[in-house]
Each structure stands twice: as C-alpha cells, then as structure tokens.
Design an enzyme around this catalytic site. Structure first.
Site, PDB file in Angstrom:
ATOM      1  N   GLN A 192      -8.126  -1.240   8.455  1.00 33.88           N
ATOM      2  CA  GLN A 192      -7.534  -0.303   9.625  1.00 33.88           C
ATOM      3  C   GLN A 192      -8.332   1.042  10.065  1.00 33.88           C
ATOM      4  O   GLN A 192      -7.893   1.656  10.917  1.00 33.88           O
ATOM      5  CB  GLN A 192      -5.979  -0.093   9.224  1.00 33.88           C
ATOM      6  CG  GLN A 192      -5.025  -1.200   9.249  1.00 33.88           C
ATOM      7  CD  GLN A 192      -5.140  -1.977  10.073  1.00 33.88           C
ATOM      8  OE1 GLN A 192      -5.217  -1.678  11.294  1.00 33.88           O
ATOM      9  NE2 GLN A 192      -4.451  -3.129   9.900  1.00 33.88           N
ATOM     10  N   CYS A 221       2.931  -7.247   5.665  1.00 36.85           N
ATOM     11  CA  CYS A 221       1.885  -7.821   4.267  1.00 36.85           C
ATOM     12  C   CYS A 221       1.753  -6.299   3.549  1.00 36.85           C
ATOM     13  O   CYS A 221       0.917  -6.089   2.864  1.00 36.85           O
ATOM     14  CB  CYS A 221       0.639  -8.353   4.707  1.00 36.85           C
ATOM     15  SG  CYS A 221       0.649  -9.646   5.688  1.00 36.85           S
ATOM     16  N   HIS A 277      -1.835  -2.722   1.414  1.00 35.63           N
ATOM     17  CA  HIS A 277      -1.614  -4.224   1.832  1.00 35.63           C
ATOM     18  C   HIS A 277      -1.757  -5.218   0.645  1.00 35.63           C
ATOM     19  O   HIS A 277      -2.454  -4.843  -0.104  1.00 35.63           O
ATOM     20  CB  HIS A 277      -2.861  -4.257   2.879  1.00 35.63           C
ATOM     21  CG  HIS A 277      -2.731  -5.534   3.674  1.00 35.63           C
ATOM     22  ND1 HIS A 277      -3.112  -6.728   3.244  1.00 35.63           N
ATOM     23  CD2 HIS A 277      -2.363  -5.938   4.861  1.00 35.63           C
ATOM     24  CE1 HIS A 277      -2.862  -7.774   3.983  1.00 35.63           C
ATOM     25  NE2 HIS A 277      -2.501  -7.246   5.273  1.00 35.63           N
ATOM     26  N   LYS A 320     -10.681  -6.896  13.568  1.00 39.15           N
ATOM     27  CA  LYS A 320      -9.958  -5.730  14.044  1.00 39.15           C
ATOM     28  C   LYS A 320     -10.674  -4.630  14.595  1.00 39.15           C
ATOM     29  O   LYS A 320     -10.392  -3.794  15.124  1.00 39.15           O
ATOM     30  CB  LYS A 320      -9.331  -5.010  12.819  1.00 39.15           C
ATOM     31  CG  LYS A 320      -8.238  -6.108  12.144  1.00 39.15           C
ATOM     32  CD  LYS A 320      -7.633  -5.210  11.041  1.00 39.15           C
ATOM     33  CE  LYS A 320      -6.776  -6.241  10.060  1.00 39.15           C
ATOM     34  NZ  LYS A 320      -5.826  -6.665  10.465  1.00 39.15           N
ATOM     35  N   ASP A 372     -10.447  -0.248   1.030  1.00 36.05           N
ATOM     36  CA  ASP A 372     -10.076  -1.317   2.234  1.00 36.05           C
ATOM     37  C   ASP A 372     -10.036  -0.667   3.234  1.00 36.05           C
ATOM     38  O   ASP A 372      -9.253   0.272   3.853  1.00 36.05           O
ATOM     39  CB  ASP A 372      -8.843  -1.632   1.776  1.00 36.05           C
ATOM     40  CG  ASP A 372      -8.028  -2.280   2.707  1.00 36.05           C
ATOM     41  OD1 ASP A 372      -8.511  -2.657   3.852  1.00 36.05           O
ATOM     42  OD2 ASP A 372      -6.819  -2.827   2.439  1.00 36.05           O
TER      43      ASP A 372
END
Ligand code: C6P
Length: 446
Positions: free
Chosen positions: A243, A404, A163, A266, A240
């Site tokens: 997600q 993104c 991302h 999220k 990261d």
C-alpha cells in the site's frame, strides 16, 4: 511505416534498446503556441483521468466513482497497449531462444527489471526478483530466508496492523521451526506504539516484518526508525510495501530494510506480477524458493547447481507479458512525476476526512497522524456490506469487509469497515458523491 520502423517504435516504447530508457509516451501534455509540448505546471486531474479508459464507465447508469484503489488500481492505456504489443508483436519466451522474438521479449522483460530497480532506488537490478505479488514475495522470504535462518526459540516480530499476507507466512514458519511470533500493539488512532515495539525486540528477534502503509487503516509506519531499532538487535527487516508503493516515494537504500515487496496491480500495472527487492548479499546466500527451469546453472541427477540472482528465484516461465506491462506502468508514473500527484492525493484524503468526520453517526477507523490513501469508516446501525451495496447502486465502488486484516477489526471492535481508497486520478467531486452516498445510506436505515 516499414516493419523495421514499426519495430524500432515498439522497441523504444517498451524500453528495449538498453533497458534504461523511459517509454516515449507523453503524459497529459499541454501544447504551447510554439507547438512544443511541455508538461502542465499544475496537476491536471482531468487530463490524467483521460489516460485511464475505464474511468469513463457507467455503473448502474451512473458515472463510475472508483474508490477501491487499495484493492487494485485502474490501468492507464499505455499499460494495456504494452500488453497488446507483447501479444501481437513479440510474444515469446525469455532467456531461452536465440531467435529475434525471444531476444526482444528478453530485452523488454529485463528492461522492466531496471525500471523496478529505479522505482525503488535499489542499488542493482539483480536485487529485483519478479514474483506473483506481495503475497508471494513475503512467502518467498519466509520459505527461503526464514527456513534457512530461523531456529527453535527465535522470534519473528510483526505489528498488530498487518495484512494476512504478512501474518500467515510467519505463522507457518514459526510453527514449523518451534519459533515464536510476537506482535507489537497499535494505539486507538491505529499507530504503532513504538515503545512497545522496541520492548519486544531482543536477541532472539531474527526477523521484523512490517507494513509500510496499513491497508485497513491507512497508517504510514516509520519504517526507517523501525529498521534502526531492529538493526540494533541484528534482525532482518521485511517491508510489506503493497500500500506504500502507489502513494509514497520508495527508496530502499534510505529505508535501510533488507527486503521490500510490492504488487504491480496496485501501482497501475497488470495483475499477477509483483516485485521482491532484497539485498544482493542476502539473496545470494538464500536457498532457492522453487525448483524448475531458468533457476538452474546445470542439472545432473547427482547434483544441481543454481543460477545467479535474481534468476535463482524465478523458476519456470515467468509472467512475461505482465512484467512488460508493469514496466509500462512504472514508466507512466515516472513521467507523471511524484510530487504533484502525491500532493493532490494528500489534499483529497484530508478533504474526504474532513467531510466524512462531519456526518453524525459515522466513525472513522484509523486516524493516524500520518496516513496515505485509505479512509475506513463505520456507519452506526448499518452493516458495512449494506453500505457498500447501496453505494454501488450510486456507481460508487468501495470495499467492505475485514480487508484481509481481521486482527485490525478485532482491535477496533468492529466486524468490518467500509473503505474508500484513493488514487491520484480521483477528484473532490467524487468525494462529494461519496458523502452524498453515505447520507443516502443513513436515510435508508433511519
Ligand atoms: N490488499 C486490499 O484490498 P497481493 O494480493 O499479493 O497483491 O497483496 C497482498 C497485500 C499485502 N499487504 C498489504 C498491506 C495489502 O494491502 C495487500 C493487498 C488488498 O487491501 C487485497 S486484500
């Protein structure tokens, strides 16, 4: 109810007493003949949906089919209630007041830190830094750890599925330092090519920064293996987890990484807050990210000394209400349990993949063997924005665009995709609605 009873109820709901207690809200219970409430043995998606008021909304006169969970997920009522409680019952600043409201706010804020520690299985609560979200977490690591440790000629290694939030901070850093950003490629399924990743690791590699799950492709990266390889060359690993946190069980100690970031919004919590986990010894050695209140021990014009971690990285009044809301979301997830919702999600993604694969002229972008939550696709002859707009007319919310992740679009030779992304409250009927919607889009463009 006396006001003292009311306060006690609120305190236990928000985990105020010792920071270790889950909220007392009962998630989708069934009542036995005895009247005792027990948890449902099977995953009851309808009961879970009832916890999310927004899922009853109509859009363009149709029932909402919310398949944009990777952008942001919906919030259970307990999260909204926690925000309401903060503002109506104990709104106050933290770590500053000796008065009762400030102490309640501080206890709820610090209780959320312990909940985040438990969510990530971090060793210590002081390893949890509250930030605005994943983006700020990665920027913090780049600006603080990166600036202090990167030299000209060093390398930061990322993957081709990142991302923008896990690309641009490293570009800014490497440009400033005269260092190099290197990129490990992905194959046509959207999986990291591990050999190529390993080839790019060298003694110059100081930082490896990878997504746990790709937001554009759904690929789950083998983070533990990545960490092992990175450690052989002495690199620090930044994950990261934006997600991954909504779909996978995260255990930062088992993963072995050095930093892990995720966003509250999220994981069914409020917007505007997120978590950076970092190893205590690294956080302790890092310079502050921003200067201001709360991050100091003492300020004199000649010299300022800094607070202990995590406060050294939390300058200024933090986003107290939303941290409290995040705590409620993490409690909700804990009570829901991990395995059954995860199994439901896996089955849903498999079903959606099977159904969409069958539609002529539809190509799925991202077919990794291990995936979570995300189904990106393109429809021959239809721009994804048109597909998204037509699906919206059916009440179906999907995201269209580059997500993104422009380098991912370039890798697959498409300008954009339509992306359906799932949460445990989605149903097979909603997948069927999406499939019908795609057929309708195709008819419109036939
Ligand atoms: N992806 C999406 O629709 P923030 O905006 O800081 O909460 O999260 C940034 C971010 C970082 N990494 C990954 C893998 C992400 O998916 C995101 C956010 C959203 O895919 C909005 S662009």
């Amino acid at each position: 109810m006396t006001s003292e009873e009311g306060r006690r109820n609120l305190s236990s709901r928000l985990g105020i007493p010792d920071g270790n207690e889950p909220m007392t809200t009962t998630v989708h219970p069934i009542t036995k003949a005895s009247g005792r409430k027990v948890k449902s043995p099977a995953f009851n998606v309808e009961a879970v949906r009832a916890d999310f008021p927004i899922l009853k909304e109509k859009v363009h006169g149709k029932p909402l089919v919310y398949l944009d969970n990777a952008a942001t997920s919906q919030k259970p009522r307990v999260v909204v209630d926690a925000l309401m409680s903060f503002y109506t019952e104990f709104c106050s600043n933290v770590h500053r007041g000796v008065h009762e409201l400030s102490e309640r706010a501080t206890r709820a804020y610090e209780a959320a830190r312990v909940k985040a520690q438990r969510f990530l299985n971090a060793r210590e609560a002081r390893e949890i830094v509250f930030v605005r979200g994943t983006t700020e977490a990665i920027n913090l690591v780049a600006a603080s750890f990166g600036r202090a440790n990167l030299r000209a000629g060093d390398e930061v290694l990322i993957t081709a599925m990142e991302h923008h939030s896990n690309i641009v901070p490293w570009q800014l850093l490497t440009e400033e330092k005269g260092a190099r950003l290197t990129v490990a490629p992905i194959n046509d399924r959207g999986e990291l090519i591990f050999d190529e990743f390993e080839k790019r690791l060298g003694t110059e590699t100081r930082i490896v920064a990878v997504a746990h799950v790709s937001n554009a492709l759904g690929t789950v990266n083998p983070v533990a293996r990545i960490v092992q390889a990175a450690k052989r060359v002495g690199a620090v690993v930044v994950v990261d987890g934006a997600q991954a946190a909504p779909h996978l069980k995260i255990d930062v100690q088992t993963l072995g990484a050095d930093f892990y970031a995720f966003s509250s919004h999220k994981v069914f919590g409020p917007t505007g807050v997120g978590v950076l986990w970092g190893r205590a010894e690294l956080l302790e050695a890092m310079p502050p990210y921003q200067g201001g209140g709360d991050m100091i021990r003492s300020v004199r014009f000649e010299k300022t000394t800094y607070n202990d971690i995590p406060y050294k990285f939390e300058a200024g009044t933090p986003n107290i209400a939303d941290v409290v809301g995040l705590g409620a979301a993490l409690d909700y997830l804990r009570e829901l349990g991990f395995e059954r919702p995860a199994e439901h999600e896996r089955a849903l993604l498999a079903y959606a993949t099977q159904q969409i694969e069958k539609i002529p002229g539809v190509r799925i972008i991202g077919t990794a063997r291990e995936k979570a939550g995300v189904l990106s696709f393109v429809i021959e002859g239809v721009h994804p924005h048109d597909a998204g707009t037509l699906l919206d007319q059916e009440g179906i919310a999907v995201r269209t665009g580059h997500h993104c992740a422009q380098p991912v679009m370039e890798r697959f030779g498409v300008p954009a995709t339509t992306r359906a992304s799932f949460a445990f409250y989605n149903t097979r009927e909603e997948v069927d609605a999406l499939v019908r919607g795609i057929h309708r889009v195709k008819e419109m463009f036939a």
